[in-house]
Design a protein around this motif. Sequence first.
Motif, PDB file in Angstrom:
ATOM      1  N   LEU A 107     -16.880  -7.160 110.879  1.00 24.44           N
ATOM      2  CA  LEU A 107     -17.392  -8.358 111.536  1.00 24.44           C
ATOM      3  C   LEU A 107     -16.902  -8.515 112.969  1.00 24.44           C
ATOM      4  O   LEU A 107     -17.669  -8.926 113.844  1.00 24.44           O
ATOM      5  N   LEU A 108     -15.651  -8.148 113.248  1.00 23.02           N
ATOM      6  CA  LEU A 108     -15.046  -8.488 114.534  1.00 23.02           C
ATOM      7  C   LEU A 108     -14.787  -7.321 115.478  1.00 23.02           C
ATOM      8  O   LEU A 108     -14.520  -7.546 116.659  1.00 23.02           O
ATOM      9  N   ILE A 113     -11.654  -4.870 105.328  1.00 26.10           N
ATOM     10  CA  ILE A 113     -12.913  -4.179 105.630  1.00 26.10           C
ATOM     11  C   ILE A 113     -13.912  -5.165 106.244  1.00 26.10           C
ATOM     12  O   ILE A 113     -14.539  -4.883 107.262  1.00 26.10           O
ATOM     13  N   GLY A 114     -14.068  -6.320 105.617  1.00 24.75           N
ATOM     14  CA  GLY A 114     -15.017  -7.316 106.111  1.00 24.75           C
ATOM     15  C   GLY A 114     -14.689  -7.807 107.499  1.00 24.75           C
ATOM     16  O   GLY A 114     -15.570  -7.901 108.360  1.00 24.75           O
ATOM     17  N   LYS A 139     -24.273  -2.477 107.517  1.00 23.06           N
ATOM     18  CA  LYS A 139     -23.129  -3.272 107.983  1.00 23.06           C
ATOM     19  C   LYS A 139     -23.271  -4.714 107.503  1.00 23.06           C
ATOM     20  O   LYS A 139     -22.341  -5.286 106.939  1.00 23.06           O
ATOM     21  N   ILE A 140     -24.448  -5.291 107.701  1.00 22.21           N
ATOM     22  CA  ILE A 140     -24.687  -6.684 107.310  1.00 22.21           C
ATOM     23  C   ILE A 140     -24.586  -6.834 105.795  1.00 22.21           C
ATOM     24  O   ILE A 140     -23.935  -7.759 105.293  1.00 22.21           O
ATOM     25  N   ALA A 141     -25.204  -5.912 105.056  1.00 22.68           N
ATOM     26  CA  ALA A 141     -25.179  -5.985 103.585  1.00 22.68           C
ATOM     27  C   ALA A 141     -23.758  -5.800 103.047  1.00 22.68           C
ATOM     28  O   ALA A 141     -23.374  -6.456 102.074  1.00 22.68           O
ATOM     29  N   THR A 142     -22.969  -4.935 103.689  1.00 21.85           N
ATOM     30  CA  THR A 142     -21.589  -4.729 103.247  1.00 21.85           C
ATOM     31  C   THR A 142     -20.771  -5.996 103.443  1.00 21.85           C
ATOM     32  O   THR A 142     -20.003  -6.392 102.560  1.00 21.85           O
ATOM     33  N   ILE A 143     -20.949  -6.654 104.576  1.00 21.88           N
ATOM     34  CA  ILE A 143     -20.217  -7.903 104.829  1.00 21.88           C
ATOM     35  C   ILE A 143     -20.625  -8.967 103.812  1.00 21.88           C
ATOM     36  O   ILE A 143     -19.763  -9.650 103.245  1.00 21.88           O
ATOM     37  N   ILE A 144     -21.909  -9.091 103.538  1.00 22.04           N
ATOM     38  CA  ILE A 144     -22.386 -10.072 102.554  1.00 22.04           C
ATOM     39  C   ILE A 144     -21.839  -9.746 101.159  1.00 22.04           C
ATOM     40  O   ILE A 144     -21.365 -10.632 100.440  1.00 22.04           O
TER      41      ILE A 144
END
Length: 133
Positions: A123-124, A118-119, A83-88
């Motif tokens: 994230l939210l 998607i981001g 999840k974190i890597a996808t957002i980055i």
Amino acid sequence: MISNFKSVKNLPVPVRIISLLLFVLAIFNLINSMISIFKDLSLYHFQPLVFIPAILGLIVSLGMAFIYIFLAFGLWKGKKWAKIATIIFIVLLLLLTLLNIHNITIKSLIFMVVQLVIGVYLLLSKQVKFTFK
């Protein structure tokens, strides 16, 4: 009989869809890079000044496809790092697209909007926060 399989989290359906979408993007990226390299090489008849950038572009496209697949499988399995890597990764892609703003096409604009949705969702969303805690 004891099962060796780890229980899989119940992921929200949108996360599963995002995972599948990342996998599809990887496939499209591979197809597009293959078409581009064959088009470039056939247009310029294997001239060295065109061949080297075409091969470098193929390597970058293969790397991006690998990242998409890696993130897709991580999200599918409910991994927090995915999840974190996808957002980055999405933030980096959006920044790169904005840096190349003078070459924006309808395709890149649609890509940007999809990545942004998607981001923001990852994230939210309260469901995503609860699932990936």
